[in-house]
Structures are given as structure tokens and as C-alpha cells.
Write a protein that holds these residues in place. Structure first.
Motif, PDB file in Angstrom:
ATOM      1  N   THR A   7       0.904  -1.194   0.044  1.00  0.00           N
ATOM      2  CA  THR A   7       0.013  -0.131  -0.043  1.00  0.00           C
ATOM      3  C   THR A   7       0.885   1.237  -0.190  1.00  0.00           C
ATOM      4  N   ASP A  44      -6.290  -2.914  -4.023  1.00  0.00           N
ATOM      5  CA  ASP A  44      -5.663  -3.809  -2.950  1.00  0.00           C
ATOM      6  C   ASP A  44      -6.616  -5.288  -3.040  1.00  0.00           C
ATOM      7  N   ARG A  94       5.469  -3.721   9.154  1.00  0.00           N
ATOM      8  CA  ARG A  94       4.232  -3.372  10.026  1.00  0.00           C
ATOM      9  C   ARG A  94       4.456  -3.956  11.448  1.00  0.00           C
TER      10      ARG A  94
HETATM   11 MG   LIG Z   1      -2.032  -2.867   2.357  1.00  0.00          MG
END
Ligand SMILES: [Mg+2]
Ligand SMILES: Nc1ncnc2c1ncn2[C@@H]1O[C@H](COP(=O)(O)OP(=O)(O)O)[C@@H](O)[C@H]1O
Length: 344
Positions: free
Chosen positions: A75, A119, A227
Motif C-alpha cells: 500500500t 488492493d 508493519r
Molecule cells: Mg496494504
């Protein structure tokens, strides 16, 4: 057998589903330019060239497909590509596109050079997907007007745009769709050093004081995934504020990770439960994925998308035609003797 008590489960560190506050937290840490995007050297070099070339020719960028495990930066990269192109980005996802009309409306509203980010593109349904073929190839929308013998196709021209698709599962994409992407990039797990840079960058943005030794420890336990690195940093910051004076020293980071049950390889309770289940209930495997999911009460998709890739990468798990097998490394990591297995 390990009992699972929902009330006592700590907030899961690996869970894919980012809730609203988490998405906001992530957005604040998202690099905006290729220069700020850490690691993935080859991919960045390549993108730099194609973006520059497209800009020079004043043409839209070819469609880009990004694939890789959750949390590796798909993203982020889609947004960066749009930024670098100086283009508008529209964001949607496979599951969000429920009707053909939804996608047709989005496509016909795209301006010249715009980026449409889709996505989880592997979760788009087939009829909707077919709208994309002429749109991607000829910048056209084929609309069927009327019904039965009088039905005819109307072709609407679209502006020239770029689609960026993201997926965790390339194999679930149909080949006609895959073929329509001019470029496909794979995001790899990050080097520990790069994860360390990401943690330092995030700490700076968040105004967190973290010792180099603590950063190193966190980077080793983040499953080579940005992340997770950011999540761990956040959790350790909370811990440091409550238990220490806010400074993240190495001992503070160690205590915080121990409290979160994140071990030396970055494995959490669920990883260990998966491996323990294979070892204790299935004599090390092979065990089929659906059986494993049922015995651990995890979703098949979550095991496949979130847990398994890193366990495979560590060499704790292997896939065989008959199912998943825990390796000798996994036995030893969990404190068992390696089994006697001749037949594998
Ligand atoms: Mg993503
Ligand atoms: N290469 C990178 N450099 C710095 N931060 C990154 C990088 N890749 C991902 N991140 C950070 O990790 C988090 C998750 O990235 P994201 O793009 O949402 O992953 P994905 O879409 O692949 O699941 C974001 O907060 C992002 O800022």
C-alpha cells in the motif's frame, strides 16, 4: 494439548486486520517518496527508471502488480508511485467491488494519468474482473445495452490511467489478469539492517528515544516485516512509559518483548501453537492445512497468508504434497529432541 482462552489472549501482534486507530498510526509512518522507502533496492531502482521514463514521455505508467506478504509495503508503495508520478490516486479493493457498475463508475471517473489502486485484487469476482480486461488493454469500457437478441455492446473510451494491483497471493490471480500488468514486483522480507532503519525512522517521527541496542533487538524480532516492526515499537514505547521513564533501553525492550511473548525469532503464541500442534498432535506431520486450522482454531487463510510464510522462511516448516511438516529446527526451537524420521 494447549487450551485457548479467548479472554486471556493478548492483543495479537501479527493480526493482519488493522483497525481504524492502527491505520491512522500506520499512515503517519508511511514514507511518501521512493527515497524514504527503506530497503528493496532492486525494486526501487527499477521503479525509479520506469517512473522517470513515463514522466519524460508524458505517458501513463504501465499497470503495476505488487505482491508480497502482509505488512511489507504494498500500500505504501502504491501511494509512493502515485506521488512520484504527480498523479491522483483512487483506492479500492477486490472485496469492495461488488457490482460491475461499481468498477465501471470508478473507471469512467478516472482522469488522464490517474492511478487506481486495487488492493487484494485476487479477491475480485470474475465478472467484475472481465470489465478490467479491455479497460487495462485499450482504455475502454464495454457496456452491454439491452437484453436478449437485441442486446449490443457499447464501447466507451476511458482516459489513459494506471492500475496498481496488490496481492498477497499471486497464484490466486487468473492468468488473463496477470498478463495485463506490464510490471510485476515481488516484495521480499526485509534484511534486519533495513528493519532497524525503519524502526529508527519511525522512532524519530514519533519522538521516541530508543537506544541502538534496543533498536537492534526489535529489528531481530520483527519477522523482517515493517508493519510488525512499527507495531512492536509502539507496544514497547507504551511499556517504557509505564515501567521506565519513557526511554527504550535494551533491558526495557527485552522485558516488553517477554511480556508480549515474542521470542528470539519473533515468533508469537500463535506460531508456537501451530508448531506445537504439528509436533504433539500429528507427530511432526505431514498434516493437511485444513486439519491444522481446525485443530488450532485459526483460519486457513490466516495461517497461509500471515503465519506460514515466515515459518517457511525460517525453515521451521516445510510443505509437502501430503501437508505441513515441522522441521528438526522447529523441534529444537521449542525445546524438543529432533525426532527420528527416515521416511521424509
Ligand atoms: Mg496494504
Ligand atoms: N520500505 C519501507 N520503509 C519504511 N516503512 C515501511 C516500508 N514498508 C512498509 N513500511 C511501513 O509498514 C507499514 C505497513 O506497510 P503497508 O504498505 O501497509 O504494507 P502492505 O500493504 O504490504 O500490507 C506502514 O506503516 C508503512 O509505513
Amino acid at each position: 494439548m494447549i487450551e485457548r482462552d479467548e479472554t486471556e489472549l493478548p492483543e495479537r501482534i501479527l493480526d493482519e486486520g488493522a483497525d481504524a486507530p492502527e491505520r491512522e498510526f500506520e499512515a503517519g509512518l508511511r514514507p511518501q517518496s521512493l527515497g524514504d522507502f527503506v530497503g528493496q533496492r532492486a525494486l526501487k531502482d527499477n521503479l525509479n527508471v520506469v517512473i522517470e521514463a513515463a514522466k519524460k514521455r508524458e505517458e501513463p505508467l504501465e499497470h503495476v502488480l505488487l505482491y508480497g506478504n502482509p505488512g511489507l509495503g504494498k500500500t505504501t508503495l502504491a501511494n509512493i508511485i502515485a506521488n512520484e508520478l504527480g498523479a491522483q490516486i483512487r483506492v479500492t479493493s477486490g472485496p469492495a467491488l461488488e457490482r460491475v457498475g461499481d468498477l465501471a463508475a470508478i473507471l469512467s471517473n478516472l482522469g488522464k494519468g490517474d492511478v487506481l489502486f486495487i488492493d487484494e485484487i485476487h479477491r475480485m469476482n470474475r465478472t467484475i474482473e472481465e470489465i478490467l480486461y479491455p479497460a487495462m488493454e485499450d482504455y475502454a469500457l464495454d457496456i452491454i445495452v439491452g437484453k436478449g437478441p437485441t442486446a449490443r455492446t457499447l464501447r466507451l473510451n476511458l482516459e489513459r490511467f494506471t492500475i496498481i494491483g496488490a496481492t498477497t497471493r499471486l497464484s490466486l490471480l487468473s492468468s488473463p489478469l496477470r498478463d495485463r500488468f506490464g510490471m510485476t514486483y515481488h516484495l521480499n522480507f526485509y534484511e534486519h539492517e533495513d528493519v532497524g532503519k525503519i524502526i529508527e525512522r519511525s522512532a524519530k517521527i514519533l519522538g521516541i528515544d530508543a537506544e541502538p541496542g534496543a533498536v537492534r533487538l526489535l529489528s531481530e524480532r520483527s519477522r523482517r516485516t515493517p508493519r510488525i516492526a512499527n507495531r512492536l515499537l509502539k507496544r514497547v514505547r507504551d511499556f517504557a512509559q509505564v515501567r521506565a521513564d519513557g526511554q527504550i533501553t535494551r533491558p526495557v525492550a527485552e522485558d516488553a518483548l517477554a511480556m508480549l511473548n515474542v521470542d528470539a525469532h519473533g515468533l508469537d503464541d500463535v506460531d508456537r501453537r501451530l508448531l506445537l500442534t504439528i509436533i504433539e498432535k500429528f507427530q511432526g506431520g505431514p498434516v493437511g492445512l485444513s486439519t491444522l486450522a481446525a485443530s488450532t482454531q485459526e483460519e486457513i487463510d490466516t495461517i497461509e497468508d500471515v503465519y506460514e510464510p515466515f515459518l517457511l522462511q525460517l525453515g521451521f516448516l516445510t510443505r509437502t504434497p501430503r501437508g505441513r511438516v515441522a522441521t528438526d529446527l522447529a523441534y529444537r526451537h521449542l525445546g524438543f529432541d529432533a525426532p527420528n524420521r527416515e521416511s521424509l
